[in-house]
Design an enzyme around this catalytic site. Structure first.
Site, PDB file in Angstrom:
ATOM      1  N   MET A 115       0.635 -21.361  -1.516  1.00 41.22           N
ATOM      2  CA  MET A 115       0.350 -22.798  -1.548  1.00 41.22           C
ATOM      3  C   MET A 115      -1.128 -23.081  -1.800  1.00 41.22           C
ATOM      4  O   MET A 115      -1.772 -23.807  -1.045  1.00 41.22           O
ATOM      5  CB  MET A 115       0.792 -23.443  -0.231  1.00 41.22           C
ATOM      6  CG  MET A 115       2.265 -23.262   0.073  1.00 41.22           C
ATOM      7  SD  MET A 115       3.329 -23.956  -1.187  1.00 41.22           S
ATOM      8  CE  MET A 115       3.150 -25.676  -0.781  1.00 41.22           C
ATOM      9  N   ARG A 116      -1.653 -22.478  -2.847  1.00 42.43           N
ATOM     10  CA  ARG A 116      -3.060 -22.707  -3.184  1.00 42.43           C
ATOM     11  C   ARG A 116      -3.227 -22.623  -4.681  1.00 42.43           C
ATOM     12  O   ARG A 116      -2.604 -21.783  -5.319  1.00 42.43           O
ATOM     13  CB  ARG A 116      -3.910 -21.594  -2.571  1.00 42.43           C
ATOM     14  CG  ARG A 116      -4.692 -21.960  -1.376  1.00 42.43           C
ATOM     15  CD  ARG A 116      -5.507 -20.754  -0.953  1.00 42.43           C
ATOM     16  NE  ARG A 116      -6.853 -20.808  -1.508  1.00 42.43           N
ATOM     17  CZ  ARG A 116      -7.848 -21.493  -0.969  1.00 42.43           C
ATOM     18  NH1 ARG A 116      -7.666 -22.161   0.124  1.00 42.43           N
ATOM     19  NH2 ARG A 116      -9.040 -21.498  -1.524  1.00 42.43           N
ATOM     20  N   LEU A 155      -5.276 -21.478  -7.910  1.00 41.52           N
ATOM     21  CA  LEU A 155      -6.217 -20.396  -8.195  1.00 41.52           C
ATOM     22  C   LEU A 155      -7.280 -20.905  -9.156  1.00 41.52           C
ATOM     23  O   LEU A 155      -7.006 -21.736 -10.017  1.00 41.52           O
ATOM     24  CB  LEU A 155      -5.483 -19.221  -8.834  1.00 41.52           C
ATOM     25  CG  LEU A 155      -4.432 -18.533  -7.960  1.00 41.52           C
ATOM     26  CD1 LEU A 155      -3.724 -17.453  -8.765  1.00 41.52           C
ATOM     27  CD2 LEU A 155      -5.082 -17.929  -6.720  1.00 41.52           C
ATOM     28  N   HIS A 214       8.471 -21.992  -9.590  1.00 40.50           N
ATOM     29  CA  HIS A 214       8.397 -23.378  -9.139  1.00 40.50           C
ATOM     30  C   HIS A 214       9.813 -23.958  -9.078  1.00 40.50           C
ATOM     31  O   HIS A 214      10.599 -23.751 -10.007  1.00 40.50           O
ATOM     32  CB  HIS A 214       7.528 -24.197 -10.100  1.00 40.50           C
ATOM     33  CG  HIS A 214       7.361 -25.611  -9.660  1.00 40.50           C
ATOM     34  ND1 HIS A 214       6.540 -25.959  -8.608  1.00 40.50           N
ATOM     35  CD2 HIS A 214       7.947 -26.755 -10.090  1.00 40.50           C
ATOM     36  CE1 HIS A 214       6.621 -27.272  -8.420  1.00 40.50           C
ATOM     37  NE2 HIS A 214       7.461 -27.780  -9.302  1.00 40.50           N
ATOM     38  N   LEU A 231      -2.094 -27.160 -12.519  1.00 40.40           N
ATOM     39  CA  LEU A 231      -0.979 -27.076 -11.577  1.00 40.40           C
ATOM     40  C   LEU A 231       0.355 -26.931 -12.315  1.00 40.40           C
ATOM     41  O   LEU A 231       0.718 -27.793 -13.116  1.00 40.40           O
ATOM     42  CB  LEU A 231      -0.979 -28.340 -10.706  1.00 40.40           C
ATOM     43  CG  LEU A 231       0.093 -28.413  -9.635  1.00 40.40           C
ATOM     44  CD1 LEU A 231      -0.131 -27.338  -8.584  1.00 40.40           C
ATOM     45  CD2 LEU A 231       0.109 -29.789  -8.989  1.00 40.40           C
ATOM     46  N   GLN A 272      18.962 -19.515  -7.294  1.00 40.29           N
ATOM     47  CA  GLN A 272      18.612 -19.216  -8.690  1.00 40.29           C
ATOM     48  C   GLN A 272      17.196 -18.654  -8.807  1.00 40.29           C
ATOM     49  O   GLN A 272      16.929 -17.804  -9.657  1.00 40.29           O
ATOM     50  CB  GLN A 272      18.757 -20.465  -9.565  1.00 40.29           C
ATOM     51  CG  GLN A 272      20.190 -20.888  -9.773  1.00 40.29           C
ATOM     52  CD  GLN A 272      21.051 -19.760 -10.331  1.00 40.29           C
ATOM     53  OE1 GLN A 272      20.675 -19.103 -11.296  1.00 40.29           O
ATOM     54  NE2 GLN A 272      22.185 -19.526  -9.694  1.00 40.29           N
TER      55      GLN A 272
HETATM   56  C1  GRF Z   1      10.014 -21.654  -3.423  1.00 39.72           C
HETATM   57  O1  GRF Z   1      10.831 -22.779  -3.486  1.00 39.72           O
HETATM   58  C2  GRF Z   1       9.155 -21.546  -4.650  1.00 39.72           C
HETATM   59  O2  GRF Z   1       9.776 -22.017  -5.807  1.00 39.72           O
HETATM   60  C3  GRF Z   1       7.981 -22.415  -4.296  1.00 39.72           C
HETATM   61  O3  GRF Z   1       7.767 -22.200  -2.923  1.00 39.72           O
HETATM   62  C4  GRF Z   1       8.965 -21.771  -2.312  1.00 39.72           C
HETATM   63  C5  GRF Z   1       8.681 -20.458  -1.672  1.00 39.72           C
HETATM   64  O4  GRF Z   1       9.760 -19.963  -0.942  1.00 39.72           O
HETATM   65  N1  GRF Z   1       6.847 -22.105  -5.124  1.00 39.72           N
HETATM   66  P1  GRF Z   1       9.716 -18.476  -0.387  1.00 39.72           P
HETATM   67  O5  GRF Z   1       8.455 -18.358   0.467  1.00 39.72           O
HETATM   68  O6  GRF Z   1       9.704 -17.546  -1.557  1.00 39.72           O
HETATM   69  O7  GRF Z   1      10.956 -18.334   0.446  1.00 39.72           O
END
Ligand code: GRF
Length: 201
Positions: free
Chosen positions: A88-89, A91, A107, A142, A171
């Site tokens: 969650m950052r 780069l 994503h 982003l 998926q």
């Molecule tokens: C997933 O939904 C991914 O697409 C998003 O953050 C979530 C991470 O889930 N970028 P996890 O930590 O892999 O379970």
């Protein structure tokens, strides 16, 4: 190919990649799992599986300084391909420069729709009938780099956020290891925004 996996939370995509490797479906090795949060549940998955892991806490550190630490750690572990998996950052360009066309992200939307946070909620609120997920190369912006693979899922009437998110996540766990496999097998070329994947030999 040596993978560096960056997480911030649950780590289910990391686990899906580790499973694909364990089942012989992906010829790669996870060299290091890095979390920017000490309490990320995904770290426990790494610990249980004996996969090298490291916390590099990001709170209070400027982006450039943080990314320097990241690059050092990834280089120490001789990482070839960096896989963001719920990291969650953003780069900075320095990481992209250190690993050109070698940083991937997953994503939970069909990009370019619904980039940023809470993509599944955005999809429900917008009222789309088809949602999905995207594996793409990372650039400095982003959720914006060239797209390698996408999967679509229906949005059903009466879907809750949890139900849609779970359908998309299933998926994600399919397409992320698959996209990594394309790169590991050297089948991917990038021309501008377009990613070409050669047929398997
Ligand atoms: C997933 O939904 C991914 O697409 C998003 O953050 C979530 C991470 O889930 N970028 P996890 O930590 O892999 O379970």
């Amino acid at each position: 190919m040596r993978l560096g996996i960056l997480i911030s939370g649950r780590g289910s995509n990391f686990e899906a990649i580790a499973n694909a490797i364990a089942r012989g479906k992906l010829e790669a090795e996870i060299a290091i799992v890095i979390s920017n949060r000490a309490n990320a549940p995904g770290l426990e998955i790494a610990r249980q599986r004996g996969i090298p892991m490291r916390v590099i806490a990001s709170a209070g550190i400027e982006r450039e300084a943080y990314d320097k630490l990241l690059i050092e750690e990834l280089e120490t572990h001789q990482v070839d391909l960096v896989c963001l998996a719920g990291f969650m950052r953003m780069l900075s360009a320095s990481v992209i420069r250190a690993f050109p066309n070698r940083v991937l992200n997953i994503h939970p939307s069909l990009l370019p729709a619904f980039s940023g946070l809470d993509a599944q909620r955005q999809a429900i609120e917008f009222g789309v009938k088809i949602a999905g997920c995207t594996v793409h190369f990372v650039d400095e912006f982003l959720d914006s780099g060239p797209i390698i693979l996408q999967a679509a899922v229906p949005v059903l009437e009466g879907d809750t956020l949890e139900a849609l998110s779970a359908r998309i996540l299933a998926q994600e766990h399919v397409i992320y290891p698959k996209a990594i496999g394309y790169i590991v097998d050297g089948r991917v070329t990038v021309e501008g925004r377009r990613v070409m994947v050669r047929e398997e030999e």
